[in-house]
Scaffold this motif. Structure first.
Motif, short mmCIF file in Angstrom:
data_model
loop_
_atom_site.label_atom_id
_atom_site.label_comp_id
_atom_site.label_asym_id
_atom_site.label_seq_id
_atom_site.Cartn_x
_atom_site.Cartn_y
_atom_site.Cartn_z
N ASP A 145 0.12 8.00 -12.84
CA ASP A 145 0.15 6.75 -12.09
C ASP A 145 0.66 7.01 -10.68
O ASP A 145 1.36 8.01 -10.43
N LEU A 146 0.34 6.11 -9.76
CA LEU A 146 0.62 6.35 -8.35
C LEU A 146 1.32 5.17 -7.70
O LEU A 146 1.15 4.02 -8.13
N ILE A 147 2.08 5.47 -6.64
CA ILE A 147 2.45 4.47 -5.65
C ILE A 147 1.80 4.89 -4.35
O ILE A 147 1.93 6.03 -3.91
N LYS A 148 1.05 3.96 -3.74
CA LYS A 148 0.37 4.20 -2.49
C LYS A 148 0.71 3.07 -1.52
O LYS A 148 1.25 2.06 -1.91
N GLY A 149 0.36 3.28 -0.26
CA GLY A 149 0.57 2.23 0.72
C GLY A 149 1.50 2.58 1.85
O GLY A 149 1.85 1.72 2.65
N GLY A 150 1.90 3.85 1.94
CA GLY A 150 2.76 4.26 3.05
C GLY A 150 2.10 4.04 4.39
O GLY A 150 2.77 3.83 5.40
N GLY A 151 0.77 4.08 4.41
CA GLY A 151 0.01 3.84 5.63
C GLY A 151 -0.49 2.42 5.75
O GLY A 151 -1.28 2.11 6.65
N LEU A 157 8.02 6.77 -11.27
CA LEU A 157 7.71 6.16 -9.97
C LEU A 157 9.00 5.54 -9.43
O LEU A 157 9.53 4.59 -10.02
N ASP A 158 9.50 6.07 -8.33
CA ASP A 158 10.85 5.70 -7.91
C ASP A 158 10.99 5.44 -6.41
O ASP A 158 12.10 5.47 -5.88
N VAL A 159 9.88 5.18 -5.73
CA VAL A 159 9.97 4.78 -4.32
C VAL A 159 9.53 3.32 -4.21
O VAL A 159 8.95 2.76 -5.14
N ALA A 160 9.84 2.71 -3.08
CA ALA A 160 9.51 1.30 -2.88
C ALA A 160 8.00 1.07 -3.00
O ALA A 160 7.19 1.89 -2.56
N VAL A 161 7.64 -0.06 -3.58
CA VAL A 161 6.24 -0.42 -3.78
C VAL A 161 5.77 -1.29 -2.61
O VAL A 161 6.32 -2.38 -2.39
N PRO A 162 4.78 -0.86 -1.85
CA PRO A 162 4.25 -1.70 -0.78
C PRO A 162 3.47 -2.89 -1.36
O PRO A 162 2.67 -2.73 -2.28
N VAL A 163 3.73 -4.07 -0.81
CA VAL A 163 3.05 -5.28 -1.25
C VAL A 163 2.46 -5.95 -0.02
O VAL A 163 3.20 -6.41 0.86
N GLU A 164 1.13 -5.98 0.09
CA GLU A 164 0.48 -6.66 1.21
C GLU A 164 0.40 -8.14 0.91
O GLU A 164 -0.06 -8.55 -0.16
#
Length: 228
Positions: free
Chosen positions: A95-101, A130-137
């Motif tokens: 699983d992934l966390i994406k959205g840094g960009g 998964l342990d970094v902040a989750v980007p939410v648009e």
């Protein structure tokens, strides 16, 4: 929430490894970020050598790079991607966390539409959870309400600020991004469903059970991991 780390060499190896999976007449989803950029540059070199493909960009950044390196472009309206190549900010158990960009809404659309989704990353993006902040648009008018709901889900929301101008980051879609820290996410699928159900949320950065292959670059090799 821009994630950094990993050597340029490791990113290049990962990008080139995924680009090698592309063959003639494919439509390719073109991800956003430094490792996906390495894949786009590799595809550009192969196009220059005769490869016949079309790319579907996930952001203004990937569109511009594809044009610079000579990858012909198309749209989701005209063609469905055979494969998408995209990076990740954190990877755990596939699983992934994406959205840094701040491109995760378009990335999720293109990556989900593709027949195969190849993730490119260096070793620094791997973790046990998964342990970094989750980007939410979010829609701009929805920010206060969404922040309250995220806090009710035990998150700590922070509106993402622009780095080189006053005010918040604005996405290619004209929306804002809230980075929400949930700590180590024990049940990412459940959280994904909760975030998707919040009114005003356009897209969130949890990509659950989407990756078909993960190409992890190191200084001297690439570890290709297939979905189990």
């Amino acid at each position: 929430m821009k994630q950094t780390g990993g050597s340029d060499e490791a990113k290049r190896r990962a990008g080139e490894s995924a680009a090698d999976a592309v063959v003639d007449e494919m439509v390719v989803g073109l991800g956003t970020g430094s490792t996906a950029a390495a894949a786009i540059r590799a595809l550009g070199r192969r196009v220059d050598a005769g490869l016949d493909i079309r790319g579907v960009p996930t952001s203004y950044q990937s569109r511009q790079l594809a044009r610079e390196v000579g990858v012909p472009l198309t749209t989701l309206e005209e063609a469905t991607p055979d494969v998408a190549i995209d990076g990740a900010d954190r990877i755990a158990d596939g699983d992934l966390i994406k959205g840094g960009g701040a491109a995760h809404a378009r990335e999720k659309l293109v990556d989900a539409a593709a027949d195969r989704f190849l993730v490119v990353a260096d070793e620094t993006k791997l973790a046990a959870t998964l342990d970094v902040a989750v980007p939410v648009e979010v829609l701009p008018d929805a920010v206060p309400v969404v922040e309250d709901t995220l806090e009710a889900l035990d998150g700590v929301p922070t509106l993402r600020a622009a780095e080189r101008k006053d005010g918040p980051v604005v996405t290619d879609n004209g929306n804002l991004v809230i980075d929400c820290d949930f700590g180590a996410i024990a049940e990412p699928a459940a959280l994904s469903a909760d975030l998707a159900a919040i009114p005003g949320v356009v897209a969130h950065g949890l990509f659950i059970d989407m990756a078909d292959e993960i190409h992890v670059g190191t200084g001297d090799s690439v570890d290709v991991r297939n979905r189990e």
